[in-house]
Structures are given as structure tokens and as C-alpha cells.
Design a protein around this motif. Structure first.
Motif, PDB file in Angstrom:
ATOM      1  N   ILE A 293       0.832  -1.238  -0.108  1.00 34.11           N
ATOM      2  CA  ILE A 293       0.201   0.014   0.030  1.00 34.11           C
ATOM      3  C   ILE A 293       0.820   1.273   0.191  1.00 34.11           C
ATOM      4  CG2 ILE A 293      -2.018   1.296   1.144  1.00 34.11           C
ATOM      5  CD1 ILE A 293      -2.993  -1.663   0.393  1.00 34.11           C
ATOM      6  N   PRO A 294       0.848   2.074  -1.025  1.00 33.00           N
ATOM      7  CA  PRO A 294       1.705   3.395  -1.133  1.00 33.00           C
ATOM      8  C   PRO A 294       1.474   4.435   0.127  1.00 33.00           C
ATOM      9  CG  PRO A 294      -0.141   3.392  -2.636  1.00 33.00           C
ATOM     10  CD  PRO A 294      -0.243   2.137  -1.921  1.00 33.00           C
ATOM     11  N   THR A 295       2.282   5.171   0.369  1.00 39.12           N
ATOM     12  CA  THR A 295       2.275   5.940   1.464  1.00 39.12           C
ATOM     13  C   THR A 295       1.433   7.302   0.917  1.00 39.12           C
ATOM     14  OG1 THR A 295       4.134   7.318   0.607  1.00 39.12           O
ATOM     15  CG2 THR A 295       4.534   5.594   2.290  1.00 39.12           C
ATOM     16  N   PRO A 296       0.638   8.214   1.577  1.00 35.61           N
ATOM     17  CA  PRO A 296       0.007   9.322   1.077  1.00 35.61           C
ATOM     18  C   PRO A 296       0.769  10.132   0.357  1.00 35.61           C
ATOM     19  CG  PRO A 296      -0.541   8.980   3.546  1.00 35.61           C
ATOM     20  CD  PRO A 296       0.626   7.896   3.212  1.00 35.61           C
ATOM     21  N   GLU A 297       2.018  10.261   0.486  1.00 36.03           N
ATOM     22  CA  GLU A 297       2.967  11.210  -0.014  1.00 36.03           C
ATOM     23  C   GLU A 297       3.008  10.625  -1.460  1.00 36.03           C
ATOM     24  OE1 GLU A 297       3.171  11.985   3.895  1.00 36.03           O
ATOM     25  OE2 GLU A 297       3.737  10.183   2.670  1.00 36.03           O
ATOM     26  N   GLU A 298       3.074   9.282  -1.618  1.00 30.25           N
ATOM     27  CA  GLU A 298       3.600   8.675  -3.113  1.00 30.25           C
ATOM     28  C   GLU A 298       2.184   8.701  -3.880  1.00 30.25           C
ATOM     29  OE1 GLU A 298       4.416   4.257  -4.598  1.00 30.25           O
ATOM     30  OE2 GLU A 298       4.663   4.730  -2.609  1.00 30.25           O
ATOM     31  N   ALA A 299       1.050   8.542  -3.231  1.00 31.63           N
ATOM     32  CA  ALA A 299      -0.233   8.580  -3.589  1.00 31.63           C
ATOM     33  C   ALA A 299      -0.591   9.935  -4.425  1.00 31.63           C
ATOM     34  CB  ALA A 299      -1.600   7.970  -2.974  1.00 31.63           C
ATOM     35  N   GLU A 300      -0.264  11.194  -3.544  1.00 32.00           N
ATOM     36  CA  GLU A 300      -0.479  12.330  -3.876  1.00 32.00           C
ATOM     37  C   GLU A 300       0.490  12.885  -5.151  1.00 32.00           C
ATOM     38  OE1 GLU A 300      -2.267  14.923  -0.177  1.00 32.00           O
ATOM     39  OE2 GLU A 300       0.055  14.533  -0.367  1.00 32.00           O
ATOM     40  N   ALA A 301       1.475  12.308  -5.226  1.00 30.24           N
ATOM     41  CA  ALA A 301       2.720  12.700  -6.232  1.00 30.24           C
ATOM     42  C   ALA A 301       2.152  11.544  -7.465  1.00 30.24           C
ATOM     43  CB  ALA A 301       4.044  12.478  -5.681  1.00 30.24           C
ATOM     44  N   TYR A 302       1.457  10.573  -7.278  1.00 26.55           N
ATOM     45  CA  TYR A 302       1.291   9.706  -8.711  1.00 26.55           C
ATOM     46  C   TYR A 302       0.953  10.588  -9.881  1.00 26.55           C
ATOM     47  CZ  TYR A 302       0.332   5.738 -11.265  1.00 26.55           C
ATOM     48  OH  TYR A 302       0.008   4.629 -12.215  1.00 26.55           O
ATOM     49  N   PRO A 303       1.375  10.462 -11.049  1.00 32.74           N
ATOM     50  CA  PRO A 303       1.073  10.954 -12.439  1.00 32.74           C
ATOM     51  C   PRO A 303      -0.358  10.107 -12.957  1.00 32.74           C
ATOM     52  CG  PRO A 303       3.035   9.727 -12.643  1.00 32.74           C
ATOM     53  CD  PRO A 303       2.818   9.732 -11.346  1.00 32.74           C
ATOM     54  N   PHE A 304      -1.309  10.259 -12.459  1.00 31.06           N
ATOM     55  CA  PHE A 304      -2.733   9.513 -13.048  1.00 31.06           C
ATOM     56  C   PHE A 304      -2.590   9.980 -14.514  1.00 31.06           C
ATOM     57  CE2 PHE A 304      -3.488   9.404  -8.174  1.00 31.06           C
ATOM     58  CZ  PHE A 304      -3.705   8.119  -8.023  1.00 31.06           C
ATOM     59  N   SER A 305      -2.985   8.944 -15.231  1.00 31.62           N
ATOM     60  CA  SER A 305      -3.322   9.434 -16.594  1.00 31.62           C
ATOM     61  C   SER A 305      -4.823   9.688 -16.522  1.00 31.62           C
ATOM     62  CB  SER A 305      -3.461   8.098 -17.458  1.00 31.62           C
ATOM     63  OG  SER A 305      -4.090   6.926 -17.258  1.00 31.62           O
ATOM     64  N   PRO A 306      -5.563  10.286 -17.520  1.00 27.72           N
ATOM     65  CA  PRO A 306      -7.066  10.350 -17.394  1.00 27.72           C
ATOM     66  C   PRO A 306      -7.714   9.130 -17.240  1.00 27.72           C
ATOM     67  CG  PRO A 306      -5.856  11.536 -19.367  1.00 27.72           C
ATOM     68  CD  PRO A 306      -5.116  10.777 -18.727  1.00 27.72           C
ATOM     69  N   VAL A 307      -7.370   8.055 -18.026  1.00 28.15           N
ATOM     70  CA  VAL A 307      -8.226   6.617 -17.678  1.00 28.15           C
ATOM     71  C   VAL A 307      -8.030   6.214 -16.260  1.00 28.15           C
ATOM     72  CG1 VAL A 307      -8.196   4.410 -18.328  1.00 28.15           C
ATOM     73  CG2 VAL A 307      -8.026   5.900 -20.094  1.00 28.15           C
ATOM     74  N   GLU A 308      -6.701   6.291 -15.706  1.00 28.37           N
ATOM     75  CA  GLU A 308      -6.423   5.922 -14.376  1.00 28.37           C
ATOM     76  C   GLU A 308      -7.064   6.956 -13.316  1.00 28.37           C
ATOM     77  OE1 GLU A 308      -2.129   3.978 -14.499  1.00 28.37           O
ATOM     78  OE2 GLU A 308      -2.291   6.288 -14.163  1.00 28.37           O
ATOM     79  N   ARG A 309      -7.224   8.240 -13.597  1.00 25.23           N
ATOM     80  CA  ARG A 309      -8.192   9.218 -12.999  1.00 25.23           C
ATOM     81  C   ARG A 309      -9.456   8.720 -12.797  1.00 25.23           C
ATOM     82  NH1 ARG A 309      -6.906  11.741  -8.568  1.00 25.23           N
ATOM     83  NH2 ARG A 309      -5.002  12.664  -9.524  1.00 25.23           N
ATOM     84  N   GLU A 310      -9.981   8.546 -13.918  1.00 26.71           N
ATOM     85  CA  GLU A 310     -11.472   7.919 -13.872  1.00 26.71           C
ATOM     86  C   GLU A 310     -11.649   6.841 -13.062  1.00 26.71           C
ATOM     87  OE1 GLU A 310     -14.946   6.877 -17.277  1.00 26.71           O
ATOM     88  OE2 GLU A 310     -12.875   7.067 -17.817  1.00 26.71           O
ATOM     89  N   PHE A 311     -10.912   5.830 -13.108  1.00 25.63           N
ATOM     90  CA  PHE A 311     -11.025   4.731 -12.296  1.00 25.63           C
ATOM     91  C   PHE A 311     -10.954   4.968 -10.654  1.00 25.63           C
ATOM     92  CE2 PHE A 311      -8.968   1.330  -9.551  1.00 25.63           C
ATOM     93  CZ  PHE A 311      -9.725   0.220  -9.854  1.00 25.63           C
ATOM     94  N   THR A 312      -9.877   6.033 -10.544  1.00 25.67           N
ATOM     95  CA  THR A 312      -9.705   6.292  -9.034  1.00 25.67           C
ATOM     96  C   THR A 312     -11.178   7.131  -8.561  1.00 25.67           C
ATOM     97  OG1 THR A 312      -7.171   6.166  -9.311  1.00 25.67           O
ATOM     98  CG2 THR A 312      -8.353   7.418  -7.486  1.00 25.67           C
ATOM     99  N   ASP A 313     -11.500   7.952  -9.421  1.00 21.68           N
ATOM    100  CA  ASP A 313     -12.651   8.679  -9.052  1.00 21.68           C
ATOM    101  C   ASP A 313     -13.787   7.641  -8.649  1.00 21.68           C
ATOM    102  OD1 ASP A 313     -11.178  10.917  -9.045  1.00 21.68           O
ATOM    103  OD2 ASP A 313     -12.030  11.385 -11.028  1.00 21.68           O
ATOM    104  N   ASP A 314     -13.800   6.774  -9.750  1.00 27.50           N
ATOM    105  CA  ASP A 314     -15.143   5.769  -9.624  1.00 27.50           C
ATOM    106  C   ASP A 314     -14.859   5.089  -8.197  1.00 27.50           C
ATOM    107  OD1 ASP A 314     -16.463   6.747 -11.909  1.00 27.50           O
ATOM    108  OD2 ASP A 314     -15.560   5.050 -13.146  1.00 27.50           O
TER     109      ASP A 314
END
Length: 384
Positions: A293-314
Motif C-alpha cells: 500500500i503506497p504512502t499518502p505522499e506517493e499517492a498524491e505525487a502519482y501521475p494519474f493518466s485520464p483513464v487512471e483518474r477515472e478509475f480512481t474517482d469511481d
């Protein structure tokens, strides 16, 4: 085991008698609240630390009036340490006194029914009247790992044989094979053949679709639905369970709980930081890149692609998170919408402190009582 009354949630302020299946709503909660634990392993943590956190969480659940603490079976996933639920539950039994302990669940096709009967008979002997046996038919891992576990690549057949495996397991638990059956002279021990008690762990069926919902209803068993990763199927599955329910020696009316991902924090922003770690972990798992499980810092810095951002938001749309009051309101709304008889909360995020703090805040939000099973309310990860 005597029959219990199931059915819909009690009105606020009413409290029904608890039993081996039905829990008791405490504080201001409308339905019983429970814990689902994947024993998550975060970046920078060891499996030992994760297991000690599980003990601390079980002690907190014991002290604050949560009904159950269940451990889920998963394999070959670096971010969880719950591959052996029976082993973990035995350890938790030694550190708790009241809370029900169970599997959420054991994946029945991965194991011989006799082995499960022996393991949970042992757990029942260690913690009489506090053990639940939740069963699933999914492998709890990828196909290759499932084949290694089962020593076969016929995975579809294993799932299709689930009702027969369940019937065999039940007969081992009850020591009830008829004369002439090949297993009639085989006894699961600890078990009824030893004459001390006919009690055994109640069986729950777990599911994320309609198959187990229908089977649980037909057999008159309690049902647990994985809303936390199959939210779109929740209401249809619960409706199917209730429609197909037949009274049994276990229940005379339906009783269903749902697993809910939830995280409370003192500030909304901190809750969002924490749940993003779980969302990124799930994204990596779903795209074939499982890890810690990534740290909050790693998660905040992760470069989400548009498709990845859509998955994460869902994904995050189905995670109840925010301040304690916001989480309580979200859980209440979900329970009202689904009619669930019990809510089982999971918090698969990076921080040990964040997970423990979340469950304490949720307990406070619902005015759950403080009890003192050997200092459980003061538990910390270092106490294990």
C-alpha cells in the motif's frame, strides 16, 4: 443451533437480542457495526507490523462494541498479510474476550472441507461461541496462484462444485454423514464426536454477485455482500437473497451484512489523503501491478493518466470518507438505501495510526460504549 429472527434493521433506539448470527446495535447505530480486516501491509512496513496492527484493531473492536472482526483470505498480494485466516484468528482469540471472530472469508474451493472443519473446530474450542465461518467461492487471487493452491487448473469446475463442497463441509462440522457414506467413519476433531458440545461456528455465505445470494437464500443462511468492491451489484444481490430465502434451523428470516470501505479522520483533507492510498493500490492490482500500500505522499505525487483518474474517482465514490459526522451520515444513508442488517467496515489504507484512529472516531460518532476486556481500549500496535 436454534433459529433466530432475521429481517430488516430495527428502528433507531430499539435493541434486539443478539445471537450467533444476529448482532446487536449499540450506541446510536441503527444496525450492528463490525470490522473487516485484510491485514494491509504499507510501504515501509513489515508483515509483522501489519499483524500487530490487526491485534490492536481487534482489541479496539472488542473494547468499543463492534460485533465482529473478520479476516479475509488473499494470496500472492504483497499489500495484504491475510493468506492464513485460521492462524490469524487463533492469535486474535488470545487477545480478545467479547468480539466475534471470523473469516470474511475462507475460499472454500481452495481447501479440502475436512481441513476447514478441523481448523474452525479448533478455533471454536479456543474461543467458544465467538467464531464465524464465512465462505466464498472465488479464489482470492489470480488464476495461476489458485491453480497452485488447488493443485489443478480446473478452476471453473471448483467454483461450480461449491454447493457440493459446502454440503460436505457442513456434514463434517455436524458429524452427520449417513451410514454407508464413504466419510461416515471420518470425524472432524475438535468436533461433536468428542461429546463435549454440539455447538459449532455458524456458516455465512459471502459473495459479490447473485450466485451466493441465491444459494444463501435457498439454504436459509446469513449472507455477506462485498459492497466495498462490487457496489453496483449490492441492491440486486440483497433483493435476490431476500426473495429466495427459505427459513431454516439457522434463521427464520433473512439476515444480510455488507462490507463497506470507510475512513474517518479529524479533517476531511486527511481522510482524502489516506483513502487515495487504497485507491492507488487497487488501481495497481487491477492493472497487474500489485504491491505494498503506497504512502499518502506517493499517492498524491502519482501521475494519474485520464483513464487512471477515472478509475480512481469511481473507486473513491464508493468509499465513505471524511470527518466522523460525515462518515456516520454516509454509513446511515447506505444502510437505509440497502436495508442491510449489519455494516462491516474496512479501511484498506497505508497508515496504521490512520486505521486505528478511524475506527475509534467512528465508534465515538455512534456513541459506542467503552468496555474494558483487559485494557483493550488502550491497545496499540506495540502491545501485540
Amino acid at each position: 443451533m436454534g433459529a433466530e429472527t432475521g429481517g430488516g434493521a430495527p428502528e433507531s433506539g430499539t435493541r434486539e437480542a443478539a445471537g450467533p448470527v444476529r448482532g446487536r446495535a449499540r450506541g446510536s447505530a441503527h444496525v450492528p457495526l463490525s470490522v473487516l480486516d485484510l491485514v494491509t501491509v504499507g510501504a515501509g512496513q513489515s508483515p509483522g507490523e501489519a499483524l500487530r496492527t490487526s491485534v490492536a484493531l481487534a482489541r479496539l473492536a472488542d473494547a468499543r462494541g463492534f460485533t465482529r472482526h473478520w479476516v479475509a483470505e488473499h494470496h500472492a498480494m504483497p499489500g495484504v498479510a491475510s493468506s492464513s485466516p485460521a492462524v490469524i484468528l487463533a492469535h486474535l482469540a488470545a487477545h480478545t474476550r467479547r468480539v466475534r471472530l471470523g473469516s470474511g472469508g475462507v475460499m472454500l474451493p481452495n481447501h479440502a472441507p475436512l481441513v476447514i472443519a478441523e481448523q474452525f473446530g479448533t478455533l471454536e474450542a479456543l474461543a467458544p461461541g465467538r467464531i464465524d465461518l464465512g465462505l466464498g467461492r472465488a479464489p482470492g487471487t489470480d488464476g495461476a496462484t489458485a491453480a497452485a493452491l488447488r493443485r489443478t487448473d480446473r478452476l471453473r469446475e471448483g467454483a461450480d462444485e461449491f454447493p457440493e463442497q459446502l454440503a460436505e463441509l457442513t456434514r463434517f462440522l455436524d458429524d452427520s454423514f449417513p451410514d454407508g457414506h464413504p466419510y461416515a467413519r471420518i470425524h472432524a476433531v475438535p468436533g461433536p464426536v468428542q461429546g463435549h458440545s454440539t455447538a459449532r461456528p455458524p456458516i455465512w455465505l459471502l459473495g459479490s454477485s447473485g450466485f451466493s445470494a441465491r444459494l444463501a437464500g435457498t439454504l436459509g443462511l446469513p449472507f455477506a455482500f462485498a459492497h466495498h468492491f462490487s457496489a453496483r451489484n449490492t441492491v440486486p444481490a440483497l433483493d435476490l437473497y431476500r426473495e429466495t430465502f427459505r427459513p431454516s434451523a439457522v434463521l427464520d428470516a433473512p439476515y444480510a451484512l455488507i462490507g463497506v470501505a470507510a475512513l474517518a479522520a479529524d479533517e476531511e483533507r486527511e481522510a482524502r489523503r489516506q483513502v487515495l492510498t487504497g485507491a492507488l493500490s487497487m488501481l495497481r492490482l487491477r492493472t497487474g501491478r500489485p504491491g505494498l500500500i503506497p504512502t499518502p505522499e506517493e499517492a498524491e505525487a502519482y501521475p494519474f493518466s485520464p483513464v487512471e483518474r477515472e478509475f480512481t474517482d469511481d473507486w473513491l465514490a464508493n468509499v465513505v470518507h471524511g470527518t466522523p459526522d460525515a462518515v456516520r451520515d454516509g454509513l446511515d444513508a447506505l444502510q437505509k438505501r440497502t436495508g442491510a442488517d449489519e455494516l462491516m467496515i474496512t479501511a484498506n489504507v497505508h497508515g496504521t495510526a490512520a486505521r486505528l484512529r478511524s475506527f475509534a472516531l467512528i465508534a465515538d460518532a455512534y456513541d459506542l460504549p467503552h468496555t474494558s476486556p483487559e485494557g483493550a481500549e488502550h491497545a496499540s500496535p506495540g502491545d501485540a
